[in-house]
Design a protein around this motif. Structure first.
Motif, PDB file in Angstrom:
ATOM      1  N   HIS A   4      49.255  42.612  45.575  1.00  0.00           N
ATOM      2  CA  HIS A   4      49.851  42.023  44.370  1.00  0.00           C
ATOM      3  C   HIS A   4      49.483  42.737  43.065  1.00  0.00           C
ATOM      4  O   HIS A   4      50.199  42.624  42.079  1.00  0.00           O
ATOM      5  N   ARG A  39      49.087  43.591  36.722  1.00  0.00           N
ATOM      6  CA  ARG A  39      50.388  43.010  36.414  1.00  0.00           C
ATOM      7  C   ARG A  39      50.277  41.783  35.529  1.00  0.00           C
ATOM      8  O   ARG A  39      51.141  41.531  34.687  1.00  0.00           O
ATOM      9  N   GLN A  40      49.227  41.008  35.718  1.00  0.00           N
ATOM     10  CA  GLN A  40      49.068  39.798  34.910  1.00  0.00           C
ATOM     11  C   GLN A  40      48.369  40.062  33.577  1.00  0.00           C
ATOM     12  O   GLN A  40      48.179  39.133  32.786  1.00  0.00           O
ATOM     13  N   LEU A  85      41.259  41.667  32.923  1.00  0.00           N
ATOM     14  CA  LEU A  85      41.333  40.245  33.256  1.00  0.00           C
ATOM     15  C   LEU A  85      40.075  39.747  33.937  1.00  0.00           C
ATOM     16  O   LEU A  85      39.704  38.585  33.797  1.00  0.00           O
ATOM     17  N   TRP A 141      48.348  50.536  34.997  1.00  0.00           N
ATOM     18  CA  TRP A 141      48.992  49.415  34.321  1.00  0.00           C
ATOM     19  C   TRP A 141      50.501  49.632  34.403  1.00  0.00           C
ATOM     20  O   TRP A 141      50.977  50.760  34.254  1.00  0.00           O
ATOM     21  N   HIS A 168      54.857  47.180  30.974  1.00  0.00           N
ATOM     22  CA  HIS A 168      53.885  46.757  29.966  1.00  0.00           C
ATOM     23  C   HIS A 168      53.663  47.878  28.942  1.00  0.00           C
ATOM     24  O   HIS A 168      53.600  47.615  27.736  1.00  0.00           O
ATOM     25  N   LEU A 215      39.591  39.299  37.262  1.00  0.00           N
ATOM     26  CA  LEU A 215      39.917  38.346  38.325  1.00  0.00           C
ATOM     27  C   LEU A 215      38.805  38.300  39.366  1.00  0.00           C
ATOM     28  O   LEU A 215      37.978  39.211  39.459  1.00  0.00           O
ATOM     29  N   ASN A 266      47.503  42.006  40.825  1.00  0.00           N
ATOM     30  CA  ASN A 266      47.509  41.030  39.733  1.00  0.00           C
ATOM     31  C   ASN A 266      46.557  41.387  38.608  1.00  0.00           C
ATOM     32  O   ASN A 266      46.772  41.000  37.456  1.00  0.00           O
ATOM     33  N   CYS A 267      45.500  42.119  38.933  1.00  0.00           N
ATOM     34  CA  CYS A 267      44.536  42.483  37.883  1.00  0.00           C
ATOM     35  C   CYS A 267      45.190  43.330  36.802  1.00  0.00           C
ATOM     36  O   CYS A 267      44.688  43.391  35.666  1.00  0.00           O
ATOM     37  N   MET A 325      48.897  41.128  30.216  1.00  0.00           N
ATOM     38  CA  MET A 325      50.126  41.215  29.434  1.00  0.00           C
ATOM     39  C   MET A 325      49.996  42.176  28.247  1.00  0.00           C
ATOM     40  O   MET A 325      48.905  42.409  27.728  1.00  0.00           O
TER      41      MET A 325
END
Length: 344
Positions: free
Chosen positions: A317, A322-323, A301, A191, A195, A303, A319-320, A325
């Motif tokens: 990316h 970074r997104q 998340l 992570w 964050h 995803l 994203n799993c 929060m």
């Protein structure tokens, strides 16, 4: 009955292996369990009351060194009634074979016929959890595993814990948030630092202190998290990554009022210490190796592209993670704050 366990090579797996030891003790209360494993694992095994001895295995991960394995095996001859192998490699079966242990139990793996004489065929659908695959080796083939399942539980000596607190100049005058931002597996489990810093900031503003844990490889990540805190808040955090031994890290983690961790070995340590724990998942899944404790919040998340179990993101990316929060983790911590958990 004396049983030799050939242990796994990862911190989290070694913690989860305690479920096997607990099952063996339930089935054979008088049995003596010794574990042959890398030397780094000794602090974990010494905190498991089911284990009589931790036997240091001097070879690195992946090294064959047949002569050394034969020598170790011969040195253990005549001491054990059964060997249980947790790794699936051919190499892991050599020492019990050279020791001439009568019953050598393990899952079917790399061409181990002959080396093992109690070979089990794994039904992954029947035993989806890693702990089930460990526990099943304590019983007859295809046995129903007794429920509820045991949970790993590491025992802490107050004397060594006090010594660790004194060594690092730490006090328990304020609640402790432990952060475990590393992951030996790779970037896809980490992570982001920014964050973690937001979570640290929120707790420090509430009067908490923050301790960061990890190996020397995680020290820079810990420093990055601290650097993101403004002066005045930064001083309420301490980066212990790479500065502690594993034994000291375990003892200090036992002092935490809450823990936030990636899916890592320290996540399983925190769970085995029964600390209120927020586990952050990205590329991996809690469906195979979840943290085994009562006070756990799993944040992910989910995803479409996860879990992928890749060490690095194939799309670049992440994203799993970074997104995912900080608010999600802060909310999970808030839900856990009602949990008053006694330190072992």
């Amino acid at each position: 009955m004396n049983i030799l366990i050939v242990g796994p090579s990862w911190v989290g797996d070694m913690v989860m292996a305690q479920t096997l030891f607990q099952c063996l003790k339930q089935r054979h209360p008088q049995c003596q369990i010794d574990v042959l494993a890398p030397e780094w694992s000794r602090p974990i095994l010494e905190r498991m009351p089911e284990v009589r001895k931790a036997l240091s295995f001097p070879l690195g991960h992946g090294a064959l060194e047949l002569a050394t394995r034969r020598r170790i095996g011969k040195s253990l001859a005549g001491q054990y009634d059964q060997a249980i192998l947790l790794p699936n490699s051919l190499k892991s079966a050599l020492v019990p074979f050279f020791a001439g242990i009568k019953q050598r139990t393990g899952w079917r793996g790399e061409f181990r016929y002959g080396l093992l004489n109690d070979v089990r065929t794994l039904d992954k659908a029947r035993y989806p959890l890693m702990i089930e695959r460990f526990m099943a080796l304590a019983y007859e083939p295809n046995a129903e595993l007794p429920k509820p399942y045991p949970r790993p539980s590491l025992q802490i000596d107050p004397v060594t814990r006090e010594a660790a607190l004194a060594k690092f100049g730490l006090t328990l005058d304020r609640p402790v948030l432990a952060l475990c931002p590393g992951a030996e597996f790779g970037e896809s489990k980490r992570w982001p630092s920014e964050h973690y810093a937001k979570v640290a900031e929120a707790r420090i503003r509430e009067g908490w202190q923050v301790w960061l844990f990890g190996s020397k490889n995680d020290h820079a990540v810990g420093e990055d998290i601290r650097a993101r805190l403004i002066p005045g808040l930064r001083e309420e955090s301490v980066n212990l990554s790479g500065g502690t031994s594993l034994a000291e890290a375990i003892d200090l983690l036992s002092c935490a009022d809450s823990v936030v961790s990636n899916d890592s070995g320290l996540m399983h340590v925190a769970a085995a210490l029964n600390r209120p724990l927020v586990a952050v998942y990205g590329s991996t899944s809690p469906d195979f190796t979840p943290p085994l404790a009562e006070h756990v919040e799993i944040v992910r998340l989910g995803l479409e592209c996860s879990p992928c179990f890749d060490r690095t993101c194939r799309f670049g990316h992440y994203n799993c993670l970074r997104q995912l929060m900080p608010d999600a983790v802060n909310d999970a911590l808030q839900r856990l704050q009602g949990s008053v958990v006694e330190v072992h």
